[in-house]
Write a protein that holds these residues in place. Structure first.
Motif, PDB file in Angstrom:
ATOM      1  N   TRP A 131       0.780  -1.055  -0.094  1.00 44.36           N
ATOM      2  CA  TRP A 131      -0.045  -0.137  -0.025  1.00 44.36           C
ATOM      3  C   TRP A 131       0.747   1.361   0.051  1.00 44.36           C
ATOM      4  CZ3 TRP A 131      -4.922  -0.392   3.275  1.00 44.36           C
ATOM      5  CH2 TRP A 131      -5.641  -1.623   3.015  1.00 44.36           C
ATOM      6  N   VAL A 132       0.194   2.412  -0.353  1.00 43.61           N
ATOM      7  CA  VAL A 132       1.169   3.545  -0.181  1.00 43.61           C
ATOM      8  C   VAL A 132       0.607   4.362   0.856  1.00 43.61           C
ATOM      9  CG1 VAL A 132       1.077   3.754  -2.910  1.00 43.61           C
ATOM     10  CG2 VAL A 132      -0.680   4.797  -1.611  1.00 43.61           C
ATOM     11  N   THR A 133       1.604   5.271   1.421  1.00 40.81           N
ATOM     12  CA  THR A 133       1.298   6.020   2.548  1.00 40.81           C
ATOM     13  C   THR A 133       0.897   7.265   2.182  1.00 40.81           C
ATOM     14  OG1 THR A 133       3.091   4.863   3.739  1.00 40.81           O
ATOM     15  CG2 THR A 133       2.448   7.094   4.743  1.00 40.81           C
ATOM     16  N   PHE A 134      -0.434   7.866   2.537  1.00 40.16           N
ATOM     17  CA  PHE A 134      -0.800   8.894   2.135  1.00 40.16           C
ATOM     18  C   PHE A 134      -0.746  10.121   3.395  1.00 40.16           C
ATOM     19  CE2 PHE A 134      -4.939  11.589   1.824  1.00 40.16           C
ATOM     20  CZ  PHE A 134      -4.365  12.496   0.421  1.00 40.16           C
ATOM     21  N   ALA A 135       0.060  10.966   3.203  1.00 39.70           N
ATOM     22  CA  ALA A 135       0.100  11.963   4.287  1.00 39.70           C
ATOM     23  C   ALA A 135      -1.148  13.371   3.897  1.00 39.70           C
ATOM     24  CB  ALA A 135       1.639  12.960   4.069  1.00 39.70           C
ATOM     25  N   LEU A 136      -1.921  13.319   5.070  1.00 40.15           N
ATOM     26  CA  LEU A 136      -2.953  14.313   4.763  1.00 40.15           C
ATOM     27  C   LEU A 136      -2.567  15.698   5.283  1.00 40.15           C
ATOM     28  CD1 LEU A 136      -4.922  11.539   6.466  1.00 40.15           C
ATOM     29  CD2 LEU A 136      -6.276  13.231   5.226  1.00 40.15           C
TER      30      LEU A 136
ATOM     31  N   ARG B 298      -6.471  -3.374   8.148  1.00 38.20           N
ATOM     32  CA  ARG B 298      -5.190  -2.881   7.714  1.00 38.20           C
ATOM     33  C   ARG B 298      -5.173  -1.065   7.542  1.00 38.20           C
ATOM     34  NH1 ARG B 298      -1.590  -4.820   2.368  1.00 38.20           N
ATOM     35  NH2 ARG B 298       0.041  -3.323   2.702  1.00 38.20           N
ATOM     36  N   PHE B 299      -6.164  -0.871   6.725  1.00 42.56           N
ATOM     37  CA  PHE B 299      -6.579   0.701   6.745  1.00 42.56           C
ATOM     38  C   PHE B 299      -6.468   1.488   8.112  1.00 42.56           C
ATOM     39  CE2 PHE B 299     -10.238   3.626   5.739  1.00 42.56           C
ATOM     40  CZ  PHE B 299      -9.423   4.748   5.340  1.00 42.56           C
ATOM     41  N   PHE B 300      -7.388   0.941   8.881  1.00 39.53           N
ATOM     42  CA  PHE B 300      -7.584   1.777  10.230  1.00 39.53           C
ATOM     43  C   PHE B 300      -6.063   1.614  10.983  1.00 39.53           C
ATOM     44  CE2 PHE B 300     -12.394   1.084  10.753  1.00 39.53           C
ATOM     45  CZ  PHE B 300     -12.663   2.047  10.025  1.00 39.53           C
ATOM     46  N   ASP B 301      -5.591   0.383  11.044  1.00 40.79           N
ATOM     47  CA  ASP B 301      -4.223   0.140  11.889  1.00 40.79           C
ATOM     48  C   ASP B 301      -2.974   1.001  11.305  1.00 40.79           C
ATOM     49  OD1 ASP B 301      -5.696  -1.253  13.574  1.00 40.79           O
ATOM     50  OD2 ASP B 301      -4.973  -3.241  12.955  1.00 40.79           O
ATOM     51  N   SER B 302      -3.245   1.466  10.178  1.00 38.35           N
ATOM     52  CA  SER B 302      -2.081   2.339   9.497  1.00 38.35           C
ATOM     53  C   SER B 302      -2.155   3.676   9.752  1.00 38.35           C
ATOM     54  CB  SER B 302      -1.955   1.956   8.073  1.00 38.35           C
ATOM     55  OG  SER B 302      -3.092   2.891   7.340  1.00 38.35           O
ATOM     56  N   ILE B 303      -3.151   4.143  10.636  1.00 37.89           N
ATOM     57  CA  ILE B 303      -3.172   5.645  10.742  1.00 37.89           C
ATOM     58  C   ILE B 303      -2.158   5.970  11.857  1.00 37.89           C
ATOM     59  CG2 ILE B 303      -4.764   7.402  11.997  1.00 37.89           C
ATOM     60  CD1 ILE B 303      -7.117   5.740  11.416  1.00 37.89           C
ATOM     61  N   VAL B 304      -1.315   7.001  11.506  1.00 35.44           N
ATOM     62  CA  VAL B 304      -0.232   7.445  12.077  1.00 35.44           C
ATOM     63  C   VAL B 304      -0.449   8.923  12.428  1.00 35.44           C
ATOM     64  CG1 VAL B 304       2.241   8.090  12.198  1.00 35.44           C
ATOM     65  CG2 VAL B 304       1.568   5.704  11.101  1.00 35.44           C
ATOM     66  N   VAL B 305       0.119   9.206  14.021  1.00 34.25           N
ATOM     67  CA  VAL B 305      -0.288  10.651  14.026  1.00 34.25           C
ATOM     68  C   VAL B 305       1.016  11.129  14.982  1.00 34.25           C
ATOM     69  CG1 VAL B 305      -1.277  12.379  15.568  1.00 34.25           C
ATOM     70  CG2 VAL B 305      -2.798  10.540  14.620  1.00 34.25           C
ATOM     71  N   LYS B 306       1.718  12.066  14.294  1.00 34.42           N
ATOM     72  CA  LYS B 306       2.948  12.459  14.859  1.00 34.42           C
ATOM     73  C   LYS B 306       2.820  13.234  15.977  1.00 34.42           C
ATOM     74  CE  LYS B 306       5.585  12.224  10.427  1.00 34.42           C
ATOM     75  NZ  LYS B 306       6.050  13.267   9.443  1.00 34.42           N
ATOM     76  N   PRO B 307       3.532  12.912  17.228  1.00 34.45           N
ATOM     77  CA  PRO B 307       3.392  13.993  18.271  1.00 34.45           C
ATOM     78  C   PRO B 307       3.720  15.319  18.191  1.00 34.45           C
ATOM     79  CG  PRO B 307       5.139  12.541  18.732  1.00 34.45           C
ATOM     80  CD  PRO B 307       4.499  12.150  17.410  1.00 34.45           C
ATOM     81  N   VAL B 308       3.208  16.261  18.789  1.00 31.47           N
ATOM     82  CA  VAL B 308       3.703  17.748  18.625  1.00 31.47           C
ATOM     83  C   VAL B 308       5.320  17.570  19.430  1.00 31.47           C
ATOM     84  CG1 VAL B 308       3.301  20.079  19.532  1.00 31.47           C
ATOM     85  CG2 VAL B 308       1.231  18.539  19.075  1.00 31.47           C
ATOM     86  N   PRO B 309       6.137  18.212  18.580  1.00 35.14           N
ATOM     87  CA  PRO B 309       7.596  18.185  19.312  1.00 35.14           C
ATOM     88  C   PRO B 309       7.494  19.031  20.634  1.00 35.14           C
ATOM     89  CG  PRO B 309       7.615  19.244  16.876  1.00 35.14           C
ATOM     90  CD  PRO B 309       5.769  18.704  17.253  1.00 35.14           C
ATOM     91  N   GLY B 310       8.120  18.475  21.277  1.00 35.25           N
ATOM     92  CA  GLY B 310       8.512  18.919  22.927  1.00 35.25           C
ATOM     93  C   GLY B 310       7.451  18.614  23.830  1.00 35.25           C
ATOM     94  N   LYS B 311       6.367  17.576  23.346  1.00 30.52           N
ATOM     95  CA  LYS B 311       5.225  17.329  24.147  1.00 30.52           C
ATOM     96  C   LYS B 311       5.397  15.605  24.769  1.00 30.52           C
ATOM     97  CE  LYS B 311       1.916  20.802  23.268  1.00 30.52           C
ATOM     98  NZ  LYS B 311       0.450  21.047  23.370  1.00 30.52           N
TER      99      LYS B 311
END
Length: 197
Positions: free
Chosen positions: A25-30, A184-197
Motif C-alpha cells: 500500500w502507499v502512505t498518504f500524508a494528509l 489494515r487501513f485503520f491500523d495504519s493511521i499514524v499521528v506524529k506527536p507535537v515536538p516538545g510534548k
C-alpha cells in the motif's frame, strides 16, 4: 538440467505470485501530522458535491474550502478519508471535554445521516490523543439491505479526520467482508506527536 529449470521456474513463479498477492500500500500524508496507508493514491473529491442539501446550508464557503474528502477503491471496498477544520481554538481543542463532545456530535451526525443504529463504540490511542471507532448498522443505498459499517474519527489539534471503509459486498450484513483490509487501513493511521510534548 530440465529439473533445475523447472525448480527455478517454480521458485521465480512462486515469488511473483507472492508479490502479486501482497501488494504494498502507499502512505498518504494528509498533512504534516497525520498519515494513513491506502491500496493506491486517493483522488480528492470536490467537497461541495459530497454534501447533502442540509449539510450545505450549515457550512460557510470558508468551511467548505477547509474540508477535504479523499477516496480510493480496490477489489475489497471503498476507502474514504475526510479532513476538516473544526473551528475550535487550540485551547478548546486541547480540552478532554471538547474532544468527548466533538466525538458524540460526530457520531450522532453520522447515525442521523445514515439512519443508522449504533452497535459498538471504543477508543483507540494515537500520539495526538484518543480517537473513537464505532460500528453501526444501516440500510445500504446500493442493495437496500441492512449492512454493518465501521468508521474511525480523530481530533488532532484543531483538525478532525474521518476514516471509513465500505466493503464492496453490499449484501454482507455481518461486517466480515473486507475485514482484513479495513483493519489494515485503520491500523495504519499514524499521528506524529507535537515536538516538545
Amino acid at each position: 538440467m530440465k529439473k533445475s529449470h523447472f525448480l527455478l521456474w517454480l521458485l521465480v513463479g512462486g515469488l511473483s505470485l507472492a508479490a502479486f498477492a501482497r501488494a504494498d500500500w502507499v502512505t498518504f500524508a494528509l498533512d504534516e501530522r497525520v498519515s494513513v496507508q491506502l491500496p493506491v493514491q486517493p483522488t480528492e473529491l470536490a467537497v461541495a458535491k459530497t454534501l447533502s442539501p442540509e449539510q450545505a446550508k450549515t457550512l460557510s464557503p470558508e468551511q467548505v474550502k477547509n474540508n477535504h474528502v479523499y477516496l480510493t477503491t480496490d477489489a475489497y471496498g471503498t476507502y474514504q478519508v475526510v479532513q476538516s477544520a473544526t473551528g475550535f481554538s487550540a485551547e478548546q481543542a486541547a480540552l478532554a471535554a471538547t474532544r468527548a463532545a466533538f466525538y458524540q456530535r460526530m457520531l450522532q451526525g453520522v447515525l442521523r445521516h445514515e439512519h443508522g443504529t449504533l452497535l459498538a463504540q471504543s477508543p483507540f490511542p494515537t500520539a495526538g490523543g484518543e480517537g473513537v471507532e464505532f460500528a453501526y448498522r444501516h440500510v445500504s443505498r446500493g442493495s437496500g439491505k441492512p449492512v454493518l459499517a465501521v468508521a474511525r474519527h480523530l481530533l488532532v489539534g484543531t483538525t478532525s479526520y474521518g476514516f471509513t471503509f465500505t466493503p464492496r459486498d453490499q449484501q454482507d450484513s455481518t461486517g466480515t467482508s473486507g475485514n482484513a483490509q479495513r483493519r489494515r487501513f485503520f491500523d495504519s493511521i499514524v499521528v506524529k506527536p507535537v515536538p516538545g510534548k
